[in-house]
Design a protein around this motif. Sequence first.
Motif, short mmCIF file in Angstrom:
data_model
loop_
_atom_site.label_atom_id
_atom_site.label_comp_id
_atom_site.label_asym_id
_atom_site.label_seq_id
_atom_site.Cartn_x
_atom_site.Cartn_y
_atom_site.Cartn_z
N VAL A 165 59.03 37.70 54.19
CA VAL A 165 58.13 37.95 55.32
C VAL A 165 57.23 39.13 54.95
CG1 VAL A 165 58.01 38.56 57.75
CG2 VAL A 165 59.91 37.18 56.92
N ASP A 166 55.93 38.91 55.02
CA ASP A 166 54.96 39.95 54.74
C ASP A 166 54.19 40.28 56.01
OD1 ASP A 166 55.53 39.97 52.00
OD2 ASP A 166 54.19 38.27 51.67
N GLY A 167 53.74 41.50 56.11
CA GLY A 167 52.91 41.89 57.24
C GLY A 167 51.53 41.25 57.14
N ARG A 191 51.31 43.35 66.08
CA ARG A 191 51.51 42.97 64.69
C ARG A 191 51.70 41.46 64.54
NH1 ARG A 191 53.06 47.71 61.84
NH2 ARG A 191 53.45 49.43 63.27
N SER A 192 51.44 40.98 63.35
CA SER A 192 51.71 39.58 63.02
C SER A 192 52.23 39.53 61.59
CB SER A 192 50.45 38.73 63.19
OG SER A 192 49.41 39.23 62.40
N ASN A 193 52.67 38.34 61.16
CA ASN A 193 53.28 38.26 59.83
C ASN A 193 52.97 36.95 59.14
OD1 ASN A 193 55.34 36.23 60.49
ND2 ASN A 193 56.21 37.82 61.78
N HIS A 194 53.23 36.93 57.83
CA HIS A 194 53.17 35.73 57.01
C HIS A 194 54.60 35.46 56.52
CE1 HIS A 194 48.89 36.20 56.94
NE2 HIS A 194 48.88 37.20 56.09
N VAL A 195 55.03 34.20 56.57
CA VAL A 195 56.36 33.83 56.09
C VAL A 195 56.19 32.78 55.00
CG1 VAL A 195 58.64 32.99 56.72
CG2 VAL A 195 57.27 34.18 58.41
N THR A 196 56.93 32.93 53.90
CA THR A 196 56.93 31.94 52.82
C THR A 196 58.35 31.51 52.55
OG1 THR A 196 55.03 33.07 51.83
CG2 THR A 196 56.23 31.51 50.44
N VAL A 197 58.57 30.19 52.54
CA VAL A 197 59.90 29.61 52.29
C VAL A 197 59.81 28.75 51.04
CG1 VAL A 197 61.69 28.09 53.17
CG2 VAL A 197 60.51 29.60 54.72
#
Length: 111
Positions: free
Chosen positions: A77-79, A100-106
Amino acid sequence: MEAVAKLNNYPTSPRKMRLLADMIRGMEVEKALAQLEHNPKHPAVPLRKLVVSAISNWKQKNEGGDESTLIVKTIFVDGARTIKRMRPAPQGRGYRVRKRSNHVTVIVDTK
């Protein structure tokens, strides 16, 4: 052969999303989906959809492959962008509110 799925600019803080990401990291995919389905936290719903998307991407790459051996190999999880707002405060001041929001990579892969 691993498969990737990304969720960009989801409007919850990265800290809240990391709690769920840490919980399912390294798990088998079926167990991770069950954990997320019964979790009361609000970011669990989009995270579950993201894992399902990663499984679907893996199926596209590996036709005829056995998906029962899939695990959540990597999740991070990145900001993302932060929207800044002002909230009224006493004596004519203004307090800054950071939404705030985030980026998620799976990344899913076989064992």
